[in-house]
Scaffold this motif. Structure first.
Motif, PDB file in Angstrom:
ATOM      1  N   LEU A  83      -7.880  -0.306   5.487  1.00 44.41           N
ATOM      2  CA  LEU A  83      -7.273  -0.999   4.353  1.00 44.41           C
ATOM      3  C   LEU A  83      -7.913  -2.367   4.129  1.00 44.41           C
ATOM      4  O   LEU A  83      -8.189  -3.104   5.084  1.00 44.41           O
ATOM      5  CB  LEU A  83      -5.775  -1.153   4.579  1.00 44.41           C
TER       6      LEU A  83
ATOM      7  N   TYR B 255       0.847  -1.188   0.000  1.00 42.40           N
ATOM      8  CA  TYR B 255       0.000   0.000   0.000  1.00 42.40           C
ATOM      9  C   TYR B 255       0.881   1.236   0.000  1.00 42.40           C
ATOM     10  O   TYR B 255       1.928   1.265   0.667  1.00 42.40           O
ATOM     11  CB  TYR B 255      -0.901   0.035   1.241  1.00 42.40           C
TER      12      TYR B 255
ATOM     13  N   GLY C  88     -10.002   2.018   1.823  1.00 42.78           N
ATOM     14  CA  GLY C  88      -9.176   2.982   1.106  1.00 42.78           C
ATOM     15  C   GLY C  88      -9.699   4.396   1.093  1.00 42.78           C
ATOM     16  O   GLY C  88      -9.046   5.290   0.549  1.00 42.78           O
TER      17      GLY C  88
ATOM     18  N   LEU D  24      -5.212  -6.579   0.301  1.00 37.55           N
ATOM     19  CA  LEU D  24      -3.920  -5.969  -0.009  1.00 37.55           C
ATOM     20  C   LEU D  24      -2.756  -6.769   0.567  1.00 37.55           C
ATOM     21  O   LEU D  24      -1.643  -6.714   0.040  1.00 37.55           O
ATOM     22  CB  LEU D  24      -3.860  -4.544   0.550  1.00 37.55           C
TER      23      LEU D  24
END
Length: 212
Positions: A70, A11, A39, A74
């Protein structure tokens, strides 16, 4: 010679193309309103803004921050990750600090059929759990000097991660902090080849050809 590990960035955010939503207390999951997307950056009020491609956080009362949740997708696996960020500028006195927090949360209901949810509270710097959801603080650190900083945290492989970038004050004069270049990296499991290993491999190939 020890071979270095290559870092994989999962990220990054340089604040050049985002907006800050005015959602001081927003939900992830559950049957509540004011839902928050993975996000999506939120702020605690008008003292938090974007300026010249960086995040400016000021506080005129207690804790003020920008925050983000998040997506677990990810993160490729459980393990140790490193949050790195720049404090480009800091102003404040002994009553003030720049504060960065990392939280984790799980058990929230993305089907929106129950009260199991997480609240991203950018006014307090807490990831609050409702119903059977759970949350915990992984790291909270304070700074009072500009620089590049890194914070390690352990990820369980399935939860959301919440990041808070804040300014805190105990009274006038009020602090202002400039943040930029946020990234999270994981150490790769496969090390890069070292020079001795490369030379050894080349020598073995040469010996094999000579025998033939």
């Amino acid at each position: 010679m020890a071979s270095p590990l290559s870092a994989a960035i999962v990220y990054s955010q340089d604040f050049s193309s985002i907006t800050l939503a005015d959602k001081p207390n927003s939900y992830l999951g559950g049957y509540y309103g004011s839902q928050l997307a993975y996000g999506e950056w939120v702020r605690s009020g008008s003292t938090v803004s974007l300026t010249s491609g960086s995040l400016q956080v000021s506080s005129d009362s207690g804790f003020r921050s920008a925050a983000v949740l998040l997506d677990p997708a990810l993160f490729p696996s459980a393990g140790t990750y490193t949050l790195t960020f720049d404090v480009l500028g800091y102003s404040g006195d002994a009553n003030d600090t720049a504060t960065v927090g990392v939280w984790t949360g799980s058990g929230y209901d993305m089907a929106h059929s129950s009260g199991n949810a997480l609240i991203l509270n950018s006014q307090t710097g807490n990831l609050q759990a409702l119903g059977s959801a759970t949350s915990s603080l992984l790291s909270s650190t304070t700074y009072s000097v500009a620089g590049t900083y890194s914070v390690n945290f352990t990820y369980d492989g399935s939860s959301t991660i919440a990041l808070f970038f804040a300014a805190t004050t105990g009274g006038y004069p009020f602090p202002t902090v400039l943040y930029d270049d946020v990234s999270i990296a994981s150490a790769a499991a496969v090390p890069e080849a070292s020079i001795p290993a490369i030379l050894g491999f080349a020598a073995s190939i040469g010996l094999l050809r000579r025998r033939r």
